[in-house]
Design a protein around this motif. Structure first.
Motif, PDB file in Angstrom:
ATOM      1  N   UNK A  13       0.860  -1.181   0.000  1.00 47.27           N
ATOM      2  CA  UNK A  13       0.000   0.000   0.000  1.00 47.27           C
ATOM      3  C   UNK A  13       0.895   1.229   0.000  1.00 47.27           C
ATOM      4  N   UNK A  14       0.274   2.396  -0.117  1.00 43.43           N
ATOM      5  CA  UNK A  14       1.045   3.636  -0.206  1.00 43.43           C
ATOM      6  C   UNK A  14       1.762   3.968   1.103  1.00 43.43           C
ATOM      7  N   UNK A  15       1.250   3.474   2.218  1.00 43.38           N
ATOM      8  CA  UNK A  15       1.900   3.756   3.495  1.00 43.38           C
ATOM      9  C   UNK A  15       3.228   3.023   3.624  1.00 43.38           C
ATOM     10  N   UNK A  16       3.342   1.857   3.024  1.00 36.01           N
ATOM     11  CA  UNK A  16       4.583   1.086   3.101  1.00 36.01           C
ATOM     12  C   UNK A  16       5.598   1.502   2.043  1.00 36.01           C
ATOM     13  N   UNK A  17       5.200   2.377   1.156  1.00 37.59           N
ATOM     14  CA  UNK A  17       6.088   2.787   0.070  1.00 37.59           C
ATOM     15  C   UNK A  17       7.249   3.605   0.634  1.00 37.59           C
ATOM     16  N   UNK A  56      -0.192  -1.427  -6.678  1.00 39.79           N
ATOM     17  CA  UNK A  56      -0.961  -0.829  -5.581  1.00 39.79           C
ATOM     18  C   UNK A  56      -2.147  -0.047  -6.139  1.00 39.79           C
ATOM     19  N   UNK A  57      -1.939   0.690  -7.234  1.00 41.39           N
ATOM     20  CA  UNK A  57      -3.024   1.447  -7.839  1.00 41.39           C
ATOM     21  C   UNK A  57      -4.116   0.518  -8.363  1.00 41.39           C
ATOM     22  N   UNK A  58      -3.723  -0.593  -8.976  1.00 42.67           N
ATOM     23  CA  UNK A  58      -4.720  -1.567  -9.450  1.00 42.67           C
ATOM     24  C   UNK A  58      -5.512  -2.143  -8.290  1.00 42.67           C
ATOM     25  N   UNK A  59      -4.859  -2.385  -7.153  1.00 42.40           N
ATOM     26  CA  UNK A  59      -5.555  -2.896  -5.969  1.00 42.40           C
ATOM     27  C   UNK A  59      -6.528  -1.860  -5.415  1.00 42.40           C
ATOM     28  N   UNK A  60      -6.100  -0.590  -5.410  1.00 43.95           N
ATOM     29  CA  UNK A  60      -6.979   0.470  -4.911  1.00 43.95           C
ATOM     30  C   UNK A  60      -8.224   0.633  -5.791  1.00 43.95           C
ATOM     31  N   UNK A  62      -9.763  -1.743  -7.496  1.00 46.10           N
ATOM     32  CA  UNK A  62     -10.640  -2.913  -7.527  1.00 46.10           C
ATOM     33  C   UNK A  62     -10.937  -3.490  -6.154  1.00 46.10           C
ATOM     34  N   UNK A  63     -10.522  -2.812  -5.075  1.00 47.13           N
ATOM     35  CA  UNK A  63     -10.812  -3.324  -3.733  1.00 47.13           C
ATOM     36  C   UNK A  63     -12.327  -3.421  -3.541  1.00 47.13           C
ATOM     37  N   UNK A  64     -12.769  -4.495  -2.874  1.00 47.92           N
ATOM     38  CA  UNK A  64     -14.211  -4.733  -2.700  1.00 47.92           C
ATOM     39  C   UNK A  64     -14.860  -3.709  -1.791  1.00 47.92           C
ATOM     40  N   UNK A  65     -14.043  -2.965  -0.997  1.00 44.80           N
ATOM     41  CA  UNK A  65     -14.610  -1.921  -0.150  1.00 44.80           C
ATOM     42  C   UNK A  65     -14.896  -0.643  -0.930  1.00 44.80           C
ATOM     43  N   UNK A  66     -14.471  -0.581  -2.188  1.00 42.80           N
ATOM     44  CA  UNK A  66     -14.671   0.592  -3.023  1.00 42.80           C
ATOM     45  C   UNK A  66     -13.347   1.196  -3.451  1.00 42.80           C
ATOM     46  N   UNK A  67     -13.448   2.185  -4.332  1.00 44.61           N
ATOM     47  CA  UNK A  67     -12.233   2.864  -4.783  1.00 44.61           C
ATOM     48  C   UNK A  67     -11.675   3.666  -3.613  1.00 44.61           C
ATOM     49  N   UNK A  68     -10.499   3.290  -3.162  1.00 49.78           N
ATOM     50  CA  UNK A  68      -9.917   3.892  -1.968  1.00 49.78           C
ATOM     51  C   UNK A  68      -8.399   3.941  -2.106  1.00 49.78           C
ATOM     52  N   UNK A  69      -7.800   4.842  -1.328  1.00 48.33           N
ATOM     53  CA  UNK A  69      -6.333   4.917  -1.304  1.00 48.33           C
ATOM     54  C   UNK A  69      -5.728   3.985  -0.270  1.00 48.33           C
TER      55      UNK A  69
END
Length: 717
Positions: A13-17, A56-60, A62-69
């Motif tokens: 995720x972006x926090x671990x970048x 990470x962008x592809x995961x954000x 398509x995440x089932x919780x919605x488009x999120x960062x």
């Protein structure tokens, strides 16, 4: 099954970048606000996170919780992306699918809706490897793709991409990671892996990675295997084929201090260790750069061991900035000449010897040529002796005596004349008194018209063969003692160069102070010169013109802060006009009330700011209240430099006025700046210096007699 560190600790995720905050911030903001582009281009060197950010962008998206960062990492989609089996994330290696047929096959599936996720994401790695026809086939779809399609491109060479492709994408340039960022990340990973590691070893791995985090992790894996489960500094140096930094520091110090034996020992050590001399030279150049940076940015944090940090700081204080620039230029030139040498070892050793040969002289050193003997006099060759004996006896002149404070160079006593038969002297136009044989203070001159008293009298001789003036210093003692004026300029206690001469009435001694070089002076002139501290000069009227002057005129006239006494005397009767150094002085200002251009320049030029901050400050203007709300106006092109040096300026202002509120405004300045005002002052001082020199009687006489002109007038503080 063991998984390498580069894959095991890939950010999810972006926090671990690690690093790349400018990219993660822009993408997070776009995801949170729903302002998503249909095509993204990630560029940068290898191992800085291009493919990782794309996943990470592809995961954000398509995440089932919605488009999120901040993806949840627990849903089926997030797990499938992390494991590389998400069906709607199509990863394509452009290096293996360069043909236009492959691109057409890819585009045939674009209109179909995604199978599992919200978006169908095409991740094309090394996109610059596609052929021209493939790019042309991709253009129309890339410009207007379906709403469910996102294109993510990654490349290490964006220059090879057509501009038509770049214009259809949002481009993010990923920067190489800093050494301290890689060091912190490696330290955290090794701590999680419970592996013992030296801090110096981690720093060495991070520096060798050259900004690539993947390379750093790969080197860490190699170091763990090489050190049998631990990472030590010595093992890392042996694995990478590096040398100890302290050897480089010792080499630079030995060169600067002219320790030839120490330099030879270090060169032999390099030979015995069979080191890669190109790496040694690269390390030498990097160290010189580091020392130069430390001189202008002394607060720069050092990440080495205490011993290495102490040596770096010591070297930066011992070697001047001018010497470092000279060493750096010679080393860079030697690096480019390595491929021209017979062997690299030969090219490296010649570069080190060149550094030693062109080492700048210390302030208390004098360059002495080969023919100089222990008593400070040069031996005259037989040909010059015969020519001198054929003409009238000429006064023996001692070599140049350099007088400095506090060290005084005493002149050597003259050798006793040998008992040779005295030649018959030629008749003289005007007889001169012989000096007393006893060491009296000085003989009394005849009551003739005395020249103006000067603290230093010199002699100028006109050479008709070369149509130029020959000074006594250069004509008589050219090869005897070479005194470099530039070497003595930095010392404030250096005062003047005095030329002394003794008169011999009967004959010239065989071991005289004439050098073998200026033969033309004796061939073209048959005059008999008598030069004493107080006695006037009586030239032979039949000889070539001899000009007595009040001050020695050189090809390069230096106007220093301590101006020559002759120029000072002329300024007293110059209708009250200022001297050049007075023109360059700043008028005192009372630092109260509102900031003005004069107050701003007076403050920062007399402050304790570093040279880099002062150089930046002269391009801007300060407005507002002194000690209150202040605004610093500066052009936009200095933004990057001000960002790095701004804190030093703020600290200096707060130290003098604690309530200062500092703000910056970028934009074009319509008013004058301290830089333009200083340039105008320098130009005015230059013209004033030239005017004063033109008014000198001696210089004016020389210009009129020989149709000369003043050149290379320089102002020096």
């Amino acid at each position: 099954m063991y998984q390498v560190l580069a894959r095991k600790y890939r950010p999810r995720n972006f926090n671990e970048l690690v690093g790349q905050n400018h990219v993660s911030r822009a993408l997070s903001s776009a995801l949170e606000r729903g302002r998503l582009h249909h095509a993204y281009l990630f560029t940068g060197t290898r191992g800085v996170g291009k493919t990782t950010i794309a996943r990470i962008l592809a995961k954000c998206l398509n995440c089932e919780t919605g488009v999120t960062s901040t993806p949840c990492e627990v849903c089926a989609t997030c797990k499938a992306v992390n494991e590389g089996r998400f069906i709607d994330l199509i990863e394509i290696d452009a290096a293996s699918r360069t043909k236009v047929e492959d691109t057409r096959e890819l585009l045939d599936n674009v209109p179909y809706a995604p199978t599992q996720g919200r978006f169908k994401v095409y991740l094309i790695d090394e996109v610059h490897m596609l052929s021209t026809h493939s790019f042309n086939a991709l253009l129309k779809t890339l410009e207007e793709p379906p709403e469910h399609v996102k294109f993510l491109f990654a490349t290490t060479d964006p220059q090879k991409l057509p501009i038509t492709v770049i214009s259809r994408c949002l481009q993010f340039t990923l920067r190489p990671l800093a050494v301290d960022e890689i060091t912190r990340h490696l330290g955290a990973i090794l701590e999680k892996e419970q592996i013992n590691a030296d801090q110096d070893a981690i720093w060495q791995i991070a520096e060798s990675a050259q900004g690539s985090l993947r390379d750093a992790l790969s080197l860490t894996d190699q170091a763990i295997a090489y050190g049998q489960g631990s990472v030590h500094h010595q093992d890392v140096k042996e694995m990478l084929g590096l040398i100890d930094r302290t050897i480089i520091y010792d080499l630079i110090l030995a060169i600067h201090q002219n320790q030839r034996e120490k330099v030879s020992q270090l060169l032999l050590q390099f030979r015995h260790q069979a080191l890669d001399v190109s790496l040694v030279l690269d390390q030498l150049i990097s160290t010189l750069h580091e020392l130069a940076i430390l001189q202008y940015l002394p607060d720069l944090s050092l990440k080495y061991s205490d011993e290495i940090n102490r040596k770096i700081m010591q070297l930066s204080k011992l070697i001047s900035a001018q010497d470092l620039q000279l060493y750096y230029q010679i080393a860079c030139k030697g690096r480019s000449d390595l491929q021209l040498a017979v062997t690299q070892e030969q090219g490296f050793e010649m570069c080190v010897l060149r550094l030693l040969a062109f080492r700048p002289l210390a302030p208390n050193e004098i360059l002495v040529s080969e023919p100089v003997q222990q008593n400070g006099q040069a031996v005259m060759n037989h040909q010059v002796q015969q020519q001198v004996q054929d003409i009238a006896p000429v006064s023996a002149v001692q070599p140049v005596e350099v007088i400095s404070q506090p060290v005084m160079v005493e002149p050597e006593p003259e050798p006793e004349p040998e008992p040779e038969p005295e030649p018959e002297p030629e008749p003289e136009p005007e007889p001169e008194p012989e000096p007393e044989p006893e060491p009296e203070p000085e003989p009394e001159p005849e009551p003739e018209p005395e020249p103006e008293p000067q603290s230093n009298q010199d002699l100028m001789v006109f050479d008709p063969n070369h149509h130029e003036l020959i000074g006594l210093e250069s004509a008589v003692v050219h090869e005897t003692v070479s005194v470099l004026e530039e070497d003595f300029i930095p010392l404030p206690e250096q005062k003047f160069v005095q030329v002394q001469a003794e008169t011999q009435a009967k004959q010239i001694e065989p071991e005289s102070a004439f050098s073998a070089e200026p033969q033309g002076l004796f061939e073209t002139s048959s005059a008999e010169f008598s030069l004493d501290q107080d006695a006037p000069i009586t030239p032979d009227l039949s000889s070539e013109p001899v000009i007595e002057q009040q001050s020695f005129v050189q090809a390069e006239v230096m106007v220093q802060t301590e101006t020559v006494a002759v120029v000072k005397e002329s300024s007293e009767t110059d209708n009250g006009q200022l001297m050049p150094q007075d023109i360059l002085k700043l008028a005192p200002q009372v630092l109260e009330g509102e900031w003005s251009l004069e107050k701003w320049e007076y403050w920062f030029r007399n402050s304790q700011l570093s040279p880099a901050v002062q150089e930046l400050a002269q391009h801007g203007v300060m407005t507002g209240e002194i000690g209150g709300n202040t605004i610093f106006h500066i052009p936009q092109e200095y933004e990057n430099m001000l960002t790095q040096l701004q804190q030093g300026l703020i600290d200096a202002l707060n130290e003098q006025w604690p309530n200062t509120q500092f703000t910056v405004e970028y934009g074009a300045l319509n008013t004058s700046t301290p830089y333009t005002i200083q340039s105008a002052r320098k130009e005015k001082a230059f013209h004033r210096a030239a005017e004063l020199l033109q008014q000198q009687p001696v210089i004016k006489s020389l210009i009129e007699t020989f149709d000369g002109e003043l050149q290379n007038i320089q102002l020096k503080p």
